[in-house]
Design a protein around this motif. Structure first.
Motif, PDB file in Angstrom:
ATOM      1  N   UNK A 178      67.462  19.897  54.345  1.00 38.06           N
ATOM      2  CA  UNK A 178      66.927  19.585  52.936  1.00 38.06           C
ATOM      3  C   UNK A 178      67.879  20.044  52.045  1.00 38.06           C
ATOM      4  N   UNK A 179      68.362  19.539  51.114  1.00 36.41           N
ATOM      5  CA  UNK A 179      69.320  19.688  50.193  1.00 36.41           C
ATOM      6  C   UNK A 179      69.161  18.945  48.984  1.00 36.41           C
ATOM      7  N   UNK A 180      69.992  19.369  47.927  1.00 32.83           N
ATOM      8  CA  UNK A 180      69.835  18.365  46.559  1.00 32.83           C
ATOM      9  C   UNK A 180      71.432  17.908  46.190  1.00 32.83           C
ATOM     10  N   UNK A 181      71.631  16.686  45.753  1.00 30.30           N
ATOM     11  CA  UNK A 181      72.810  16.217  45.667  1.00 30.30           C
ATOM     12  C   UNK A 181      72.810  14.994  44.521  1.00 30.30           C
ATOM     13  N   UNK A 182      73.919  14.726  44.111  1.00 28.05           N
ATOM     14  CA  UNK A 182      74.115  13.345  43.238  1.00 28.05           C
ATOM     15  C   UNK A 182      73.758  12.252  44.244  1.00 28.05           C
ATOM     16  N   UNK A 183      73.332  10.904  43.753  1.00 31.73           N
ATOM     17  CA  UNK A 183      73.260   9.976  44.353  1.00 31.73           C
ATOM     18  C   UNK A 183      74.434   9.472  45.376  1.00 31.73           C
ATOM     19  N   UNK A 184      75.635   9.705  44.628  1.00 26.89           N
ATOM     20  CA  UNK A 184      76.870   9.302  45.508  1.00 26.89           C
ATOM     21  C   UNK A 184      77.336  10.384  46.639  1.00 26.89           C
ATOM     22  N   UNK A 185      76.678  11.419  46.455  1.00 21.30           N
ATOM     23  CA  UNK A 185      76.768  12.368  47.417  1.00 21.30           C
ATOM     24  C   UNK A 185      76.035  12.464  48.549  1.00 21.30           C
ATOM     25  N   UNK A 186      74.862  11.673  48.695  1.00 23.02           N
ATOM     26  CA  UNK A 186      73.866  11.765  49.521  1.00 23.02           C
ATOM     27  C   UNK A 186      74.394  11.418  50.922  1.00 23.02           C
ATOM     28  N   UNK A 187      73.680  12.275  52.029  1.00 23.14           N
ATOM     29  CA  UNK A 187      74.183  12.331  53.336  1.00 23.14           C
ATOM     30  C   UNK A 187      73.125  11.425  54.199  1.00 23.14           C
ATOM     31  N   UNK A 188      73.503  10.511  54.839  1.00 27.54           N
ATOM     32  CA  UNK A 188      72.611   9.774  55.789  1.00 27.54           C
ATOM     33  C   UNK A 188      71.827  10.559  56.968  1.00 27.54           C
ATOM     34  N   UNK A 189      72.681  11.240  57.781  1.00 24.49           N
ATOM     35  CA  UNK A 189      72.405  12.187  58.934  1.00 24.49           C
ATOM     36  C   UNK A 189      73.501  13.189  58.881  1.00 24.49           C
ATOM     37  N   UNK A 190      72.991  14.265  59.715  1.00 24.16           N
ATOM     38  CA  UNK A 190      73.822  15.456  60.055  1.00 24.16           C
ATOM     39  C   UNK A 190      73.874  15.207  61.577  1.00 24.16           C
ATOM     40  N   UNK A 191      75.377  14.942  62.034  1.00 24.55           N
ATOM     41  CA  UNK A 191      75.560  14.803  63.397  1.00 24.55           C
ATOM     42  C   UNK A 191      76.107  16.006  63.983  1.00 24.55           C
ATOM     43  N   UNK A 192      75.514  16.505  65.172  1.00 28.65           N
ATOM     44  CA  UNK A 192      76.147  17.480  65.672  1.00 28.65           C
ATOM     45  C   UNK A 192      76.535  17.370  67.163  1.00 28.65           C
ATOM     46  N   UNK A 193      77.932  17.481  67.390  1.00 29.07           N
ATOM     47  CA  UNK A 193      78.509  17.093  68.873  1.00 29.07           C
ATOM     48  C   UNK A 193      78.381  18.322  69.888  1.00 29.07           C
ATOM     49  N   UNK A 194      77.624  18.252  70.726  1.00 29.01           N
ATOM     50  CA  UNK A 194      77.408  19.250  71.699  1.00 29.01           C
ATOM     51  C   UNK A 194      78.377  19.601  72.652  1.00 29.01           C
ATOM     52  N   UNK A 195      79.307  18.732  72.697  1.00 27.08           N
ATOM     53  CA  UNK A 195      80.440  18.516  73.729  1.00 27.08           C
ATOM     54  C   UNK A 195      81.038  19.809  74.300  1.00 27.08           C
ATOM     55  N   UNK A 196      81.275  20.656  73.040  1.00 25.96           N
ATOM     56  CA  UNK A 196      81.988  21.989  73.632  1.00 25.96           C
ATOM     57  C   UNK A 196      81.141  23.147  73.482  1.00 25.96           C
ATOM     58  N   UNK A 197      79.816  22.806  73.443  1.00 26.54           N
ATOM     59  CA  UNK A 197      78.932  24.049  73.606  1.00 26.54           C
ATOM     60  C   UNK A 197      78.438  24.523  75.044  1.00 26.54           C
ATOM     61  N   UNK A 198      77.978  26.037  75.127  1.00 24.53           N
ATOM     62  CA  UNK A 198      77.661  26.419  76.242  1.00 24.53           C
ATOM     63  C   UNK A 198      76.370  27.006  76.198  1.00 24.53           C
ATOM     64  N   UNK A 199      75.654  27.571  77.237  1.00 25.39           N
ATOM     65  CA  UNK A 199      74.550  28.381  77.478  1.00 25.39           C
ATOM     66  C   UNK A 199      74.947  29.614  76.616  1.00 25.39           C
ATOM     67  N   UNK A 200      73.773  29.979  75.673  1.00 21.98           N
ATOM     68  CA  UNK A 200      74.126  31.247  74.923  1.00 21.98           C
ATOM     69  C   UNK A 200      74.549  30.973  73.371  1.00 21.98           C
ATOM     70  N   UNK A 201      75.120  29.732  72.966  1.00 25.65           N
ATOM     71  CA  UNK A 201      75.550  29.319  71.847  1.00 25.65           C
ATOM     72  C   UNK A 201      74.390  28.840  70.924  1.00 25.65           C
ATOM     73  N   UNK A 202      74.511  29.451  69.468  1.00 29.44           N
ATOM     74  CA  UNK A 202      73.225  29.027  68.664  1.00 29.44           C
ATOM     75  C   UNK A 202      74.311  28.389  67.568  1.00 29.44           C
ATOM     76  N   UNK A 203      73.453  27.332  66.807  1.00 27.94           N
ATOM     77  CA  UNK A 203      74.207  26.731  65.794  1.00 27.94           C
ATOM     78  C   UNK A 203      73.257  26.633  64.524  1.00 27.94           C
TER      79      UNK A 203
END
Length: 190
Positions: free
Chosen positions: A125-150
């Protein structure tokens, strides 16, 4: 195409009857709208539109030929049929910040090495002007391994100066958990 067609709904016609006729009911509200505008939307067209536009999407809503900038605020589904029952839209005003939510989308889950992906947060959840709205938040897990926290603070949305986070920055979004070791055969016999 970012435009969804809708018609003003006659409140004398029951929602159940409209659903039987192939419509989804909805509502448009906003600061400049005195009460709200009840809507009906073609079920097939709307379902197809929502495959590419989720909750929080900035869209153009064409109501009886008049275009209005809006955000998909809420989508209610029938739990048994999995059909869309109701959609709320919020009218957007260019110089007014609004509260929004961006869904979290995980990419490359299969490439996580030696870990189990546990998603703790499905939207930010966030607050922004209409021009700055975000459709989705993508997280690329390609470089993550066991023990990592995001955490939320690790994501691009938290670094965007045009966005004010509502979700706490220290909230865990994804945990790459260590797989539990299977017990040895000797331990099982005991």
């Amino acid at each position: 195409m970012n435009t969804l067609n809708a018609e003003k709904r006659d409140m004398k016609v029951k929602a159940k009857k409209l659903r039987q006729e192939g419509y989804i009911i909805g509502n448009l509200f906003g600061k400049d709208i005195e009460n709200s505008i009840p809507l009906k939307l073609d079920s097939h067209d709307t379902t197809m539109f929502l495959k590419d536009h989720k909750k929080g999407a900035h869209i153009t809503l064409n109501i009886d030929g008049n275009n209005t900038e809006a955000m998909i605020k809420e989508i209610n589904y029938n739990a048994l049929k999995k059909d869309i029952e109701f959609i709320n839209f919020q009218q957007l005003v260019a110089n007014e910040k609004i509260n929004a939510a961006a869904p979290v989308v995980l990419l490359n889950e299969g490439s996580v090495q030696n870990g189990i992906v546990e998603q703790s947060l499905s939207e930010i959840e966030y607050e922004a002007y209409p021009a700055d709205l975000v459709e989705s938040v993508e997280i690329d897990l390609a470089n993550y391994k066991a023990g990592d926290l995001i955490h939320v603070e690790d994501l691009d949305i938290a670094k965007n100066e045009k966005i004010s986070l509502i979700t706490s920055p220290d909230t865990i979004v994804v945990n790459i958990a260590e797989p539990e070791a299977a017990p040895d055969e000797d331990e099982e016999e005991e």
